[in-house]
Design an enzyme around this catalytic site. Structure first.
Site, PDB file in Angstrom:
ATOM      1  N   ASN A 161     -13.554  42.450  63.743  1.00  0.00           N
ATOM      2  CA  ASN A 161     -13.619  42.196  65.187  1.00  0.00           C
ATOM      3  C   ASN A 161     -12.468  42.975  65.813  1.00  0.00           C
ATOM      4  OD1 ASN A 161     -13.597  41.264  67.785  1.00  0.00           O
ATOM      5  ND2 ASN A 161     -13.048  39.145  67.280  1.00  0.00           N
ATOM      6  N   LYS A 167     -11.787  43.391  68.876  1.00  0.00           N
ATOM      7  CA  LYS A 167     -11.296  42.835  70.157  1.00  0.00           C
ATOM      8  C   LYS A 167     -11.140  43.979  71.166  1.00  0.00           C
ATOM      9  CE  LYS A 167      -9.382  39.074  67.517  1.00  0.00           C
ATOM     10  NZ  LYS A 167      -8.430  37.993  67.357  1.00  0.00           N
ATOM     11  N   HIS A 212     -16.332  33.103  70.346  1.00  0.00           N
ATOM     12  CA  HIS A 212     -14.993  33.339  69.789  1.00  0.00           C
ATOM     13  C   HIS A 212     -13.975  32.492  70.543  1.00  0.00           C
ATOM     14  CE1 HIS A 212     -11.260  35.281  68.619  1.00  0.00           C
ATOM     15  NE2 HIS A 212     -11.913  35.746  67.569  1.00  0.00           N
ATOM     16  N   GLU A 228     -11.192  33.116  71.678  1.00  0.00           N
ATOM     17  CA  GLU A 228     -10.589  33.781  72.844  1.00  0.00           C
ATOM     18  C   GLU A 228     -11.533  33.728  74.046  1.00  0.00           C
ATOM     19  OE1 GLU A 228      -9.660  37.386  70.730  1.00  0.00           O
ATOM     20  OE2 GLU A 228      -8.166  36.272  69.575  1.00  0.00           O
ATOM     21  N   GLU A 244     -12.874  29.837  62.172  1.00  0.00           N
ATOM     22  CA  GLU A 244     -11.640  30.519  62.567  1.00  0.00           C
ATOM     23  C   GLU A 244     -10.663  29.508  63.173  1.00  0.00           C
ATOM     24  OE1 GLU A 244     -12.352  35.050  63.093  1.00  0.00           O
ATOM     25  OE2 GLU A 244     -12.342  34.084  65.036  1.00  0.00           O
ATOM     26  N   GLY A 286      -4.269  35.864  64.403  1.00  0.00           N
ATOM     27  CA  GLY A 286      -3.232  36.772  64.892  1.00  0.00           C
ATOM     28  C   GLY A 286      -1.813  36.303  64.611  1.00  0.00           C
ATOM     29  N   SER A 308      -6.057  35.786  60.252  1.00  0.00           N
ATOM     30  CA  SER A 308      -5.045  36.460  59.422  1.00  0.00           C
ATOM     31  C   SER A 308      -5.556  36.805  58.022  1.00  0.00           C
ATOM     32  CB  SER A 308      -3.753  35.624  59.347  1.00  0.00           C
ATOM     33  OG  SER A 308      -3.184  35.499  60.637  1.00  0.00           O
TER      34      SER A 308
HETATM   35  P1  13P Z   1      -6.814  38.213  62.981  1.00  0.00           P
HETATM   36  O1  13P Z   1      -7.465  38.677  61.704  1.00  0.00           O
HETATM   37  O2  13P Z   1      -6.071  39.301  63.690  1.00  0.00           O
HETATM   38  O3  13P Z   1      -6.011  36.967  62.759  1.00  0.00           O
HETATM   39  O4  13P Z   1      -8.017  37.817  64.002  1.00  0.00           O
HETATM   40  C1  13P Z   1      -8.998  36.953  63.557  1.00  0.00           C
HETATM   41  C2  13P Z   1     -10.084  36.915  64.566  1.00  0.00           C
HETATM   42  O5  13P Z   1      -9.932  36.394  65.656  1.00  0.00           O
HETATM   43  C3  13P Z   1     -11.362  37.560  64.193  1.00  0.00           C
HETATM   44  O6  13P Z   1     -12.369  37.214  65.080  1.00  0.00           O
END
Ligand code: 13P
Length: 248
Positions: A9, A11, A92, A94, A164, A170, A210
């Site tokens: 992903n 982003k 997601h 976010e 997740e 992150g 992560s």
């Molecule tokens: P990270 O791997 O950067 O922690 O992000 C995970 C994520 O949100 C994937 O959708």
């Protein structure tokens, strides 16, 4: 029996040049035995679909639930179909957090995606306070139940769920493999309750938060974890290729 998945992903990252470099680099390096997916910003999807080898699958990161309308700045699922993408991330954390996406809205999006043969990658997961209060399973059950309300599953292989935990995204602090496995196993039990054992055993459940080259193998050893949804570590093509190779 379930084919492993490694999904990146990206982003809101990457420029067109970087994307071209990425697809050139990964060609002939990613394994066939893993479903390797990259979910890119809308504006690059068509380019990526055209340039990518057959076994690099492409997904979007979101979509609107309606076909057309007065929704300035939004992208219709029919427009996604036009780009040739196969997958779409929905719900997601976010999107839930910064764009007020509710389970009701995500439910409509899942129905629309399936209607148009787009494969949803539904994200669920808890914040740290929910985990500390011992309410992770309660939240996961509520999210899954609402997100799948009235959803008819014809082909479970086309449904992907990503667990997740928000506290792991992150942060560099991944859930350990046992914690991730417990949540993914619980999600499978909820799916069994809503649908059937047969359906729940065919749906792929990923872990995200992560994921890196140092923990992917340990996560993949767990029976209920069928792959990873990876943010930061999927951005560099070398790292993406190695993650895919380790996700077997
Ligand atoms: P990270 O791997 O950067 O922690 O992000 C995970 C994520 O949100 C994937 O959708």
């Amino acid at each position: 029996m379930r084919k492993p998945i490694l999904a990146g992903n990206w982003k809101m990252n990457k420029t067109r040049d970087e994307i071209i470099h990425f697809s050139l680099f990964v060609t002939n390096r990613i394994p066939d035995s893993v479903e390797c997916i990259v979910c890119a910003p809308y504006i690059y999807l068509r380019d990526l679909v055209k340039r990518s080898p057959d076994h690099l699958h492409v997904g979007a990161q979101n979509m609107h639930e309606k076909d057309f309308g007065a929704y300035t700045g939004e992208i219709s699922p029919l427009m996604l179909k036009d780009t040739g993408v196969e997958y779409v991330i929905l719900g997601h954390s976010e999107r839930r957090e910064y764009f007020n996406e509710t389970d009701e809205k995500i439910n409509l999006k899942i129905k629309k995606a399936l209607e148009l043969d787009l494969k949803p990658i539904l994200c669920v997961g808890e914040k740290l306070d929910v985990r500390e209060a011992g309410k992770t399973n309660e939240l996961l059950e509520s999210q899954i139940t609402k997100d799948f309300e009235g959803v008819v599953i014809d082909d479970p292989k086309n449904i992907i769920i990503a667990y997740e935990p928000i506290w792991a995204i992150g942060t560099g602090k991944s859930a350990d493999a046992d914690t991730a496995e417990a949540a993914c196993g619980f999600i499978r039990k909820v799916l069994e309750k809503i649908y059937s054992k047969d359906i729940s055993e065919q749906i792929r459940i990923l872990y995200g938060g992560s994921v890196s080259l140092s923990n992917i193998e340990e996560l993949m050893k767990k029976p209920d974890i069928d792959g990873g949804l990876v943010g930061g570590a999927s951005l560099e093509p070398e790292s993406f290729v190695q993650l895919c190779q380790k996700a077997i």
